[in-house]
Each structure stands twice: as C-alpha cells, then as structure tokens.
Write an enzyme that holds these catalytic residues in place. Structure first.
Site, PDB file in Angstrom:
ATOM      1  N   GLY A 103      21.049  36.748 -28.324  1.00 44.01           N
ATOM      2  CA  GLY A 103      20.975  37.475 -27.056  1.00 44.01           C
ATOM      3  C   GLY A 103      19.663  38.239 -26.926  1.00 44.01           C
ATOM      4  O   GLY A 103      18.976  38.526 -27.906  1.00 44.01           O
ATOM      5  N   ARG A 130      19.779  45.411 -22.105  1.00 44.98           N
ATOM      6  CA  ARG A 130      20.013  46.830 -21.853  1.00 44.98           C
ATOM      7  C   ARG A 130      19.193  47.759 -22.759  1.00 44.98           C
ATOM      8  O   ARG A 130      19.112  48.948 -22.532  1.00 44.98           O
ATOM      9  CB  ARG A 130      21.521  47.132 -21.971  1.00 44.98           C
ATOM     10  CG  ARG A 130      22.337  46.526 -20.850  1.00 44.98           C
ATOM     11  CD  ARG A 130      23.820  46.442 -21.167  1.00 44.98           C
ATOM     12  NE  ARG A 130      24.140  45.296 -22.020  1.00 44.98           N
ATOM     13  CZ  ARG A 130      25.375  44.940 -22.395  1.00 44.98           C
ATOM     14  NH1 ARG A 130      26.410  45.663 -21.996  1.00 44.98           N
ATOM     15  NH2 ARG A 130      25.579  43.897 -23.157  1.00 44.98           N
ATOM     16  N   GLN A 179      20.165  28.269 -30.597  1.00 44.57           N
ATOM     17  CA  GLN A 179      21.016  28.111 -29.410  1.00 44.57           C
ATOM     18  C   GLN A 179      20.157  27.512 -28.293  1.00 44.57           C
ATOM     19  O   GLN A 179      18.976  27.863 -28.164  1.00 44.57           O
ATOM     20  CB  GLN A 179      21.588  29.475 -28.984  1.00 44.57           C
ATOM     21  CG  GLN A 179      22.593  29.375 -27.849  1.00 44.57           C
ATOM     22  CD  GLN A 179      23.198  30.733 -27.494  1.00 44.57           C
ATOM     23  OE1 GLN A 179      23.125  31.680 -28.270  1.00 44.57           O
ATOM     24  NE2 GLN A 179      23.794  30.811 -26.314  1.00 44.57           N
ATOM     25  N   GLU A 239      37.029  40.262 -20.434  1.00 48.60           N
ATOM     26  CA  GLU A 239      35.790  41.038 -20.350  1.00 48.60           C
ATOM     27  C   GLU A 239      35.896  42.090 -19.256  1.00 48.60           C
ATOM     28  O   GLU A 239      36.584  41.891 -18.245  1.00 48.60           O
ATOM     29  CB  GLU A 239      34.609  40.103 -20.056  1.00 48.60           C
ATOM     30  CG  GLU A 239      34.255  39.189 -21.207  1.00 48.60           C
ATOM     31  CD  GLU A 239      33.977  39.955 -22.485  1.00 48.60           C
ATOM     32  OE1 GLU A 239      32.987  40.697 -22.539  1.00 48.60           O
ATOM     33  OE2 GLU A 239      34.776  39.828 -23.433  1.00 48.60           O
ATOM     34  N   TYR A 249     -10.232  66.616 -49.962  1.00 52.56           N
ATOM     35  CA  TYR A 249      -9.845  65.208 -49.959  1.00 52.56           C
ATOM     36  C   TYR A 249     -10.081  64.652 -51.359  1.00 52.56           C
ATOM     37  O   TYR A 249     -11.197  64.733 -51.886  1.00 52.56           O
ATOM     38  CB  TYR A 249     -10.665  64.388 -48.946  1.00 52.56           C
ATOM     39  CG  TYR A 249     -10.376  62.912 -49.087  1.00 52.56           C
ATOM     40  CD1 TYR A 249      -9.091  62.422 -48.865  1.00 52.56           C
ATOM     41  CD2 TYR A 249     -11.362  62.022 -49.520  1.00 52.56           C
ATOM     42  CE1 TYR A 249      -8.790  61.085 -49.053  1.00 52.56           C
ATOM     43  CE2 TYR A 249     -11.070  60.670 -49.691  1.00 52.56           C
ATOM     44  CZ  TYR A 249      -9.782  60.218 -49.464  1.00 52.56           C
ATOM     45  OH  TYR A 249      -9.484  58.897 -49.651  1.00 52.56           O
ATOM     46  N   ASN A 291      -9.053  72.904 -62.056  1.00 54.61           N
ATOM     47  CA  ASN A 291      -8.853  73.543 -60.761  1.00 54.61           C
ATOM     48  C   ASN A 291      -9.966  73.088 -59.827  1.00 54.61           C
ATOM     49  O   ASN A 291     -11.145  73.086 -60.207  1.00 54.61           O
ATOM     50  CB  ASN A 291      -8.897  75.070 -60.911  1.00 54.61           C
ATOM     51  CG  ASN A 291      -8.446  75.751 -59.631  1.00 54.61           C
ATOM     52  OD1 ASN A 291      -7.250  75.892 -59.384  1.00 54.61           O
ATOM     53  ND2 ASN A 291      -9.404  76.149 -58.805  1.00 54.61           N
ATOM     54  N   ASN A 327     -15.529  58.689 -51.667  1.00 54.92           N
ATOM     55  CA  ASN A 327     -15.119  57.475 -52.396  1.00 54.92           C
ATOM     56  C   ASN A 327     -15.553  56.190 -51.713  1.00 54.92           C
ATOM     57  O   ASN A 327     -15.436  55.126 -52.281  1.00 54.92           O
ATOM     58  CB  ASN A 327     -13.599  57.461 -52.588  1.00 54.92           C
ATOM     59  CG  ASN A 327     -12.847  57.497 -51.265  1.00 54.92           C
ATOM     60  OD1 ASN A 327     -13.359  58.032 -50.274  1.00 54.92           O
ATOM     61  ND2 ASN A 327     -11.655  56.954 -51.245  1.00 54.92           N
TER      62      ASN A 327
HETATM   63  C1  UD1 Z   1      30.778  41.002 -26.487  1.00 52.16           C
HETATM   64  C2  UD1 Z   1      32.186  40.443 -26.242  1.00 52.16           C
HETATM   65  C3  UD1 Z   1      33.116  41.595 -25.868  1.00 52.16           C
HETATM   66  C4  UD1 Z   1      33.088  42.643 -26.960  1.00 52.16           C
HETATM   67  C5  UD1 Z   1      31.652  43.104 -27.254  1.00 52.16           C
HETATM   68  C6  UD1 Z   1      31.635  43.992 -28.468  1.00 52.16           C
HETATM   69  C7  UD1 Z   1      31.980  38.178 -25.324  1.00 52.16           C
HETATM   70  C8  UD1 Z   1      32.039  37.347 -24.116  1.00 52.16           C
HETATM   71  N1  UD1 Z   1      32.146  39.477 -25.153  1.00 52.16           N
HETATM   72  O1  UD1 Z   1      30.298  41.529 -25.248  1.00 52.16           O
HETATM   73  O2  UD1 Z   1      34.433  41.105 -25.709  1.00 52.16           O
HETATM   74  O3  UD1 Z   1      33.896  43.736 -26.612  1.00 52.16           O
HETATM   75  O4  UD1 Z   1      30.815  41.981 -27.510  1.00 52.16           O
HETATM   76  O5  UD1 Z   1      30.343  44.516 -28.664  1.00 52.16           O
HETATM   77  O6  UD1 Z   1      31.812  37.649 -26.420  1.00 52.16           O
HETATM   78  N2  UD1 Z   1      24.689  36.488 -28.303  1.00 52.16           N
HETATM   79  C9  UD1 Z   1      24.251  35.218 -28.658  1.00 52.16           C
HETATM   80  N3  UD1 Z   1      24.035  34.301 -27.688  1.00 52.16           N
HETATM   81  C10 UD1 Z   1      24.259  34.571 -26.367  1.00 52.16           C
HETATM   82  C11 UD1 Z   1      24.706  35.863 -26.014  1.00 52.16           C
HETATM   83  C12 UD1 Z   1      24.931  36.784 -27.013  1.00 52.16           C
HETATM   84  O7  UD1 Z   1      24.034  34.926 -29.840  1.00 52.16           O
HETATM   85  O8  UD1 Z   1      24.020  33.698 -25.549  1.00 52.16           O
HETATM   86  C13 UD1 Z   1      24.866  37.479 -29.360  1.00 52.16           C
HETATM   87  C14 UD1 Z   1      24.052  38.730 -29.114  1.00 52.16           C
HETATM   88  O9  UD1 Z   1      22.790  38.629 -29.756  1.00 52.16           O
HETATM   89  C15 UD1 Z   1      24.914  39.816 -29.724  1.00 52.16           C
HETATM   90  C16 UD1 Z   1      26.326  39.280 -29.591  1.00 52.16           C
HETATM   91  O10 UD1 Z   1      26.210  37.897 -29.343  1.00 52.16           O
HETATM   92  O11 UD1 Z   1      24.642  40.015 -31.098  1.00 52.16           O
HETATM   93  C17 UD1 Z   1      27.103  39.968 -28.459  1.00 52.16           C
HETATM   94  O12 UD1 Z   1      26.401  39.790 -27.251  1.00 52.16           O
HETATM   95  P1  UD1 Z   1      26.407  40.883 -26.113  1.00 52.16           P
HETATM   96  O13 UD1 Z   1      25.642  40.357 -24.969  1.00 52.16           O
HETATM   97  O14 UD1 Z   1      26.008  42.196 -26.658  1.00 52.16           O
HETATM   98  O15 UD1 Z   1      27.969  40.882 -25.740  1.00 52.16           O
HETATM   99  P2  UD1 Z   1      28.769  42.055 -25.043  1.00 52.16           P
HETATM  100  O16 UD1 Z   1      28.501  42.031 -23.578  1.00 52.16           O
HETATM  101  O17 UD1 Z   1      28.567  43.323 -25.750  1.00 52.16           O
HETATM  102 CA    CA Z   2      27.281  44.057 -27.457  1.00 51.91          CA
END
Ligand code: UD1
Ligand code: CA
Length: 460
Positions: free
Chosen positions: A12, A16, A76, A161, A371, A382, A391
C-alpha cells in the site's frame, strides 16, 4: 503446528501519511514498521516469509531484504486491495511448491505487533480446528477499522469495512486487526472469488473470510494487548502509539531500578540497555544499541546514539554517538562527541568541546571550547581552553599524539601530523607543528606589538 508461510502486506501507498516515503518505512522507536513486523513474524519460523510490495516496490523490497536475507519478495500488480496482495502472494508461493497447513497474514502498518500475540493467535487457531482465524481487538473508537460481525454461536460471519457498513454494523466495537491465520487450501480457494464491488473498488481480503465461512468455520481471537495490534494510518496515530509505547518502555526501566523523573520527555529505543540506579533526566533520547552502566547520570537534554556509558559517568546537555564513555567521566554541558571516541576513566569533556576519533587516557581533561579530532591523549593531561587539533590538510585526516602528564596551555594549535611526548608543558597560544620530546617546555613566539595613543581613522 509449523507455519507453512507468512505473508506480510506492504504494497500500500499509505496515502494518509502524506509522505514521499512509503508508510511501512516510517519508524517507531528507532526501527521501521516493516522491520518490526518482519522480526516479530520471523520469530515464528515460517517455512517461507513473503513480503508483498508494489508502491515504491524496489525501495520496500530492498529494506525487507536488508532485514532478512531469506525473504521472498512478491510484486503485487496494479489491481489494488489487501485481497489482491494475498492473491499475488499465494500464486507465487504456490508455484514454488504446494502449501499445506496454516498460513499467517499480517499487515505491516502495525509497528507494535509482537511474537507473543502472534503465538497466542496460532495456538488458538490450532486448538479451535477452524479453517480461518482473525485477530481482533475491541476499541472505544473503532472508526476506520473493519467491524467483526459474529454469529450467535460466536463464530465470525464476515467483516464489514467502515465505508461499507450500515449503522448497526458501525456500532460494533470489535475490529479487524488485519492479522489472520488460514488453512492454506481454504485460503487458496477463498481468495479466488474476490471482486471489487465495494465502496473503495478494491479486492478486500476481508471478503475471503465470508467465503471461508460459507465452506467451513471462521473464528476470532481477541488480542490481550490492544497496543500490540494498533494500526498506523496517519502521523497522529503514529505519535499516539509511539508515546504509549515509550511510556511502557520507561515504566519497565523504572521498575528495573532506573530513575526517570519525566517519561513524557525521555525517549528510549527498544534495544537500549540500562543498569540499576541510573538516572535519566528530562529531555533525553537514548537510541540504537546504547548501554548505560549503574549509577551513571544522563541528561537533562542529552542524545546518546550507540554509546556505551560506564558506571558513574555523567553526560549533561550533550550529543554523543558511537563512542565509549569511561567510568566516572563527565561530559557536557553543550558537548558534541562524534563517532569513534574512547574516553577513559575519570576523563572530562566540558562545555563547547567537540571530539571525533579521539582516545583520551584516564584522568585527562578537555574542559572548554576545544576541538579534538583524530587524536590520542595520554593519562592525566590537561588541555587548555580554546585548543584545536588541526587534523585536516584539505585532503587527508592526520593524527595528533599527546603524551601523559602534559599541560597544554590555553589556545594551542596542534598542526597534525604531530607528536608531543610525556611530561610536556606548552605555552599559551602555541602553534605546535613539530615533534616535542618528553620532559620539555615548548612555546611559540608571537610577537606582541603595541601602538600607543592609537585611534581608528574615523576618530582621528
Ligand atoms: C485494513 C482492513 C480492515 C482492518 C484494518 C486494520 C481490508 C479491506 N481492510 O484496512 O478491515 O480493520 O486494515 O488496520 O483488508 N496493502 C497491500 N496492498 C494493497 C493495499 C494494502 O499490500 O493493495 C497493505 C498495506 O501496505 C498495509 C495493509 O495492507 O500494510 C493494510 O492496508 P490499509 O490500506 O492500511 O488497510 P486499512 O484501510 O487500514
Ligand atoms: Ca491500516
């Protein structure tokens, strides 16, 4: 039961955080989120540890490899969502060999996730015989998290969600932590049917639980420590979590016999070691592998980075890094001890002194405005205020060697490379360019000129 694989989601963007750096490479208490989660997970010794990357993939992958040389990197594709991340991982892991038994999945934006919590989850999963188990926590304010919707018998029906939830679902306080254990075969089947028909248009991993439930049984295990599963989405959450964690770290040290009058301004990294009867005054940052022996006093307002402080030493209002401070030595206030210094027992580096790669013998003092770089100083010498070791000749760093029982006058300049023997006295303002033998006195002439009755031109 042995873990066949662990999949850490790190693809991800972490929008935010509003950062040019991927979220999982932000740090808490001196280590990145990714390093923390990887080390907690790898303590479970999964057969394969996979990290899924996409946003700034190479940067994240490189960090992951630096924490664990055996990590499997999964890329991914452009389709977003936690579910897609796991699809990509399962495809790659499946190609490498058949997966059997439990698979752990964890988000990487939960910096305090610890091995004990993960072990408890695995044990629960094992004992329950369920096809999948989600790790949950109960929050006073569950805003932003996926809500756990349970059946009457306590089993998990599905996860909704925040953005897809109705008002009765929003009222649930039990939330998804984004840590799961699945039976490998159940997981492979459950993620095949994912789609993006939801408020965010993403492949949700959470939907896989509903499929797993339709074909079998899904359980939930509530983490006993809410901090260990708290996620970080923005810098406000990071600050709150870091503060809560640091408070715990300070309290543990206080219980172990360390005096910390103000834990709110005392920041201690996890790997720091502190002996009994040490005092850490307000405004301190103890970082990296810093080790502090008994009866030392650190602070106020001091930063120590990878420093070894021996018994009874004191460091006040200073910055010290990659150095060793001997027993009973006193540093500060306003002293900058850079890398590679060895300060012996009962030495002193006083106000506005900077040192780099200096070896200071027992009892030797550098009290003010100096220094000292690339220098060896013997014992019980001293160094007068305002003394500088020159240096650097613009190309090379050169060494200064000064013996024991040497009295360096104020404002000396040692032009390195240069050697001064034992039992030497130097005159104030000397410029020492050549070797000085043991037992001698050395001074360099700088003629004083007086012009009597002189006035500046504009006054004449
Ligand atoms: C996610 C969960 C939510 C949970 C929350 C806890 C889902 C749909 N939602 O939401 O239920 O309460 O975490 O913190 O799973 N990531 C990927 N690939 C992507 C998107 C995200 O690897 O395409 C990874 C991110 O790097 C991160 C993790 O997944 O480490 C969670 O992603 P994030 O976008 O923070 O999910 P939340 O909206 O917090
Ligand atoms: Ca999260």
């Amino acid at each position: 039961m042995a873990l066949s694989a662990a999949i850490i989601l790190a693809a991800g963007e972490g929008t935010r955080m509003r950062s040019s750096k991927p979220k999982v490479l932000h740090s808490l208490a001196g280590k990145t989120f990714l390093e923390r989660v990887m080390s907690s997970v790898s303590a479970l010794e999964p057969n394969t540890l996979a990290v899924v990357v996409h946003h700034q993939a190479e940067l994240v992958a490189e960090a992951a490899r630096s924490y664990d040389g055996h990590v499997t990197i999964v890329n991914q594709d452009d389709i977003p969502g936690t579910g897609r991340a796991v699809q990509c991982a399962m495809r790659q892991l499946g190609e490498a060999g058949k997966l059997e038994g439990p698979v752990l999945i964890a988000a990487s934006d939960m910096p305090l996730l610890d091995t004990a919590t993960l072990k408890a989850l695995l044990d629960f999963h094992d004992a329950s015989g369920d096809d999948a188990t989600v790790l949950t926590t109960n929050l006073d304010d569950p805003t932003g998290y996926g809500r756990i919707i349970r059946e009457r018998d306590g089993g998990v029906l599905r996860i909704v969600e925040q953005k897809d939830a109705n008002s009765s679902e929003l009222a649930v306080h039990e939330v998804n932590t984004s840590v799961y254990v699945f039976d490998a075969a159940v997981l492979a089947r459950a993620i095949e049917g994912l789609d993006s028909k939801n408020a965010q248009g993403e492949f949700y991993l959470t939907d896989a639980l509903e499929t797993a439930h339709a074909n079998g049984k899904v359980g939930a295990f509530t983490a006993s420590d809410a901090l260990s599963v708290e996620g970080v989405n923005d810098r406000v959450q990071l600050s709150n979590l870091a503060r809560a964690h640091n408070r715990r770290v300070c309290e543990a040290w206080m219980r172990a016999g360390v005096t910390i009058p103000d834990p709110g301004t005392t920041w201690i990294d996890d790997d720091v070691e502190i002996e009994q009867d040490v005092t850490i005054l307000p405004g301190c940052f103890l970082q990296g592998g810093t080790v502090i022996a008994h009866d030392a006093v650190v602070g106020p307002y001091t930063t120590l980075i990878d420093v070894r402080v021996d018994a009874g030493a004191s460091v006040e209002r200073s910055r010290v890094q990659q150095s060793h401070i001997g027993a009973g030595a006193t540093i500060g206030p306003w002293t900058y001890i850079r890398q590679g210094n060895e300060l012996g027992e009962s030495t002193k580096a006083g106000a506005f002194v900077e040192m780099k790669k200096a070896r200071i013998g027992k009892g030797t003092k550098v009290p003010h405005l100096s220094y000292v770089g690339d220098t060896e100083l013997g014992e019980n010498s001293n160094v007068g205020g305002g003394t500088i070791t020159a240096n650097y000749d613009g190309v090379h760093k050169n060494r200064t060697r000064i013996g024991s029982n040497v009295h360096v006058g104020a404002g000396n300049l040692f032009v390195a490379p240069v050697e001064v023997g034992d039992d030497v006295t130097t005159g104030a303002g000397s410029v020492i360019r050549h070797a000085v033998p043991d037992g001698s006195m050395v001074y360099s002439e700088n003629t004083q000129h007086v012009v009597e009755g002189w006035k500046p031109e504009w006054e004449r």
